[in-house]
Design a protein around this motif. Structure first.
Motif, PDB file in Angstrom:
ATOM      1  N   UNK A 178      36.740  35.137  44.888  1.00 35.07           N
ATOM      2  CA  UNK A 178      37.421  36.304  44.318  1.00 35.07           C
ATOM      3  C   UNK A 178      38.823  35.953  43.830  1.00 35.07           C
ATOM      4  N   UNK A 179      39.518  35.130  44.575  1.00 39.22           N
ATOM      5  CA  UNK A 179      40.864  34.727  44.154  1.00 39.22           C
ATOM      6  C   UNK A 179      40.796  33.916  42.870  1.00 39.22           C
ATOM      7  N   UNK A 180      39.808  33.039  42.778  1.00 35.62           N
ATOM      8  CA  UNK A 180      39.653  32.248  41.549  1.00 35.62           C
ATOM      9  C   UNK A 180      39.441  33.158  40.341  1.00 35.62           C
ATOM     10  N   UNK A 181      38.594  34.180  40.509  1.00 31.65           N
ATOM     11  CA  UNK A 181      38.346  35.121  39.411  1.00 31.65           C
ATOM     12  C   UNK A 181      39.623  35.892  39.069  1.00 31.65           C
ATOM     13  N   UNK A 182      40.349  36.313  40.103  1.00 29.18           N
ATOM     14  CA  UNK A 182      41.580  37.072  39.861  1.00 29.18           C
ATOM     15  C   UNK A 182      42.619  36.212  39.149  1.00 29.18           C
ATOM     16  N   UNK A 183      42.727  34.955  39.543  1.00 31.99           N
ATOM     17  CA  UNK A 183      43.694  34.060  38.897  1.00 31.99           C
ATOM     18  C   UNK A 183      43.346  33.852  37.426  1.00 31.99           C
ATOM     19  N   UNK A 184      42.067  33.813  37.131  1.00 34.51           N
ATOM     20  CA  UNK A 184      41.667  33.705  35.725  1.00 34.51           C
ATOM     21  C   UNK A 184      42.111  34.938  34.942  1.00 34.51           C
ATOM     22  N   UNK A 185      41.998  36.117  35.572  1.00 36.17           N
ATOM     23  CA  UNK A 185      42.446  37.336  34.913  1.00 36.17           C
ATOM     24  C   UNK A 185      43.959  37.310  34.698  1.00 36.17           C
ATOM     25  N   UNK A 186      44.700  36.856  35.721  1.00 37.57           N
ATOM     26  CA  UNK A 186      46.159  36.782  35.566  1.00 37.57           C
ATOM     27  C   UNK A 186      46.523  35.782  34.484  1.00 37.57           C
ATOM     28  N   UNK A 187      45.826  34.650  34.456  1.00 34.79           N
ATOM     29  CA  UNK A 187      46.113  33.641  33.438  1.00 34.79           C
ATOM     30  C   UNK A 187      45.862  34.207  32.046  1.00 34.79           C
ATOM     31  N   UNK A 188      44.771  34.952  31.914  1.00 33.52           N
ATOM     32  CA  UNK A 188      44.480  35.593  30.632  1.00 33.52           C
ATOM     33  C   UNK A 188      45.572  36.598  30.275  1.00 33.52           C
TER      34      UNK A 188
END
Length: 623
Positions: A178-188
């Motif tokens: 979940x953190x990996x997915x969230x970090x991808x959203x923040x990066x986007x």
């Protein structure tokens, strides 16, 4: 690593609060505010209800603290309560939105004055890419805001990954996904933030954003990010973005609002009798009181706890909760209809039996029973006890769950060693350095305790030179040797132990670990635990060897006799002290003083073979 989250109350303070120490409870609540404020504030995206949820979290902390079985788990428990309150708030908000559909609902409108991204940028003085990360968090999906509130604190060193997992009720592996997915959203979102701020901007991006109202949202993040991925101009802007983890490392928590921090302990505050905590958003006319309301979480809301006062109610948490800590804690502790502990708070030995979770209002017949459940006994190889013979000693030793014991001798005559328990022999004084005693010590096991309090006339009563001269005979056993156990001053330069260790090094004598005794005369749990910790740390820093704490308890020696605290105080100290010892890697073993409890030895664990004292029950549950 930031110190804010690590400044949460230590184990001793939590234990004292759990045992009913009002001042300790006030300190626990005040010390917990910053972490709770940061978790709730980020999870609720700066909503106007942040203060309400923080306040409700603290009320539950106060009410259910007696049901916290493991004081060392206080921080994880606190985080879990905060997340529970965030989720309850989200559920109530969804119900309200469905009920008010078609109306001018304002439940989901963040308070512009408390937007956490904006406050983070302003208060922490973030620059460049850290600023972009903070702004990017506004674009996250609602479900990820809760995760962000915990992950942000994990990256800044305030909480650990296992605490994040416990709070969310997920496995560490699932949390990582979940953190990996969230970090991808923040990066986007970072790419979106940078592209929107670029000057001159991309004309095609401006065309895509033509219908955007300027409020960050997940939907618009996806639309704008799709353009940025396909646009050579906008895509180039994100080529220099640093990893998010590096940007957050070492970043402190957002400081408390001025109105709240001004009322923390140590500053002037209105008296407890004049303080009442009401809903942060309420405005009540002077002389009127709050209208009690049912709490969807199962316990009374802060408004239910509020009392009338001549000049109205404190209008918000930020203006009054810390100043009213005493009023809150008093109201919660003495509330006659206090609901039972939630199912996720394991009961300690002195806590009421949990009957229903907070989401279920208990019936009048479902009140906590008067009989306190006993905490489960725990076996531990580190946990030991000093034993002298008394009626039922063998039965009591087995029931204590000690992993090892000693008798101030090389034998344990009349005492049966339980299965899985180790007997450790001792050469008590110079007169015991004989061939038969040394042979028994060698046969008893790999470890050997040595001269008991040689600095005391009524104990081994030995000079440093005498001990050094006899030491080669002890080394000849091949056992691992503990240093002589001085009564006091083990860390003192030129003290008895210091001179012995210096002489042993000069003569080439082997000393494998340091043996210590400690008896605290301060019966306040936090102070006593802190004094013991400081003593152990000072000794370790001086000799850099493992430590065995072979005698310790709270006993005040003055006026020619020994004075003991109340059994509950002794038990609270034992619980907090053993938890603290478990955090010191250089403390290999400890032994309580001692197993028997008599009129003379009132720190003992058992008054008979089967009857554990309050201290004994605390020892059984220790690790």
């Amino acid at each position: 690593m930031s110190s804010a989250g690590r400044a949460l109350p230590d184990v001793g303070l939590v234990v004292a609060a759990r045992q009913g120490d009002q001042r300790a409870l006030d300190d626990v609540v005040a010390a917990s505010l910053p972490l709770v404020y940061n978790i709730v504030g980020r999870a609720l995206r700066g909503h106007a209800d942040v203060d309400d949820v923080v306040q409700e979290t603290l009320v539950r902390v106060i009410r259910y603290l007696p049901a916290l079985n493991d004081p060392t788990a206080y921080r994880s428990w606190l985080v879990a309560i905060a997340i529970r309150q965030v989720r309850d708030w989200e559920q109530r908000r969804r119900v309200a939105l469905n009920r008010d559909a078609g109306l001018d609902a304002i439940h989901n409108v963040p308070d512009p004055a408390s937007d956490f991204a904006g406050m983070t940028i302003l208060r922490l003085g973030l620059t460049d890419q850290r600023r972009e990360v903070a702004e990017a968090t506004r674009w996250l999906d609602p479900d990820d805001q809760e995760l962000l509130s915990l992950w942000w604190l994990e990256e800044t060193g305030e909480i650990a990954r296992n605490e994040v997992a416990d709070a969310l009720g997920l496995s560490p592996g699932h949390v990582a996904v979940r953190i990996h997915r969230m970090k991808e959203q923040i990066q986007s979102a970072r790419g979106v933030v940078r592209a929107l701020r670029a000057r001159p901007g991309c004309p095609d991006l401006q065309a895509v954003a033509a219908g955007w109202d300027g409020t960050p949202s997940p939907l618009w993040r996806k639309r704008l990010a799709r353009h940025i991925r396909d646009c050579a101009v906008c895509g180039q802007l994100g080529s220099t973005l640093l990893p998010i983890d590096r940007l957050l490392a070492g970043l402190p928590m957002l400081p408390l609002p001025a109105g709240l921090s001004a009322h923390l302990p140590g500053t002037a505050a209105p008296t407890a009798a004049a303080q009442v905590v009401g809903p942060p958003s309420s405005a009540v006319a002077p002389g009127t009181g709050p209208t009690p309301s049912a709490d969807p979480g199962g316990g009374p809301s802060v408004a239910d706890l509020a009392l009338h006062r001549p000049h109205g109610l404190v209008p918000s948490l930020a203006a009054g909760v810390a100043a009213a800590v005493l009023a809150i804690t008093t109201a919660v502790v003495i509330l006659p209809d206090d609901p039972s502990a939630p199912s996720w708070a394991a009961p300690p030995s002195a806590a009421p039996t949990p009957v229903a979770p907070p989401s279920v209002a208990p019936s009048p017949s479902a009140r906590p029973t008067s009989k306190a459940p006993v905490a489960p006994a725990v076996s531990s190889a580190r946990k030991g006890v000093g034993v002298w013979n008394f009626a039922g000693a063998s039965q009591a030793l087995a029931a204590s769950k000690a992993g090892w014991y000693y008798t101030w001798s090389t034998h344990h005559q009349g005492i049966s060693t339980p299965r899985g328990v180790t007997f450790v022999p001792m050469i008590r004084s110079a007169e015991n350095v004989t061939a038969p005693e040394l042979a028994r010590a060698k046969a008893a096991g790999p470890d050997l305790l040595t001269f008991n309090e040689p600095d005391m006339a009524e104990q081994a009563n030995m000079t440093v030179e005498q001990a050094l001269d006899l030491w080669p005979q002890l080394m000849a056993t091949g056992s691992r040797l503990g240093s002589p156990a001085v009564a006091v001053g083990a860390s003192d330069p030129q003290g008895w132990l210091d001179r012995f260790m210096t002489g042993a090094q000069a003569r080439g004598h082997r000393v494998d670990f340091i043996t210590l005794h400690w008896f605290g005369g301060d019966f306040a749990t936090p102070a006593a635990v802190d004094q013991l910790r400081q003593y152990l740390q000072a000794v370790y820093q001086r000799y850099r060897k493992p430590i065995w704490l072979t005698e310790f308890a709270l006993i005040r020696f003055d006026g020619g006799g020994a004075r003991f605290p109340a059994p509950e105080q002794q038990a609270a100290f034992l619980t907090a002290a053993t938890a603290m010892l478990g955090q010191l890697s250089y403390v290999q073993r400890y032994a309580w003083f001692g197993l028997p409890a008599t009129d003379k030895d009132r720190s003992g664990l058992f008054s008979s073979g089967s009857q554990a004292t309050a201290v004994g029950r605390a020892f059984q549950a220790a690790r």
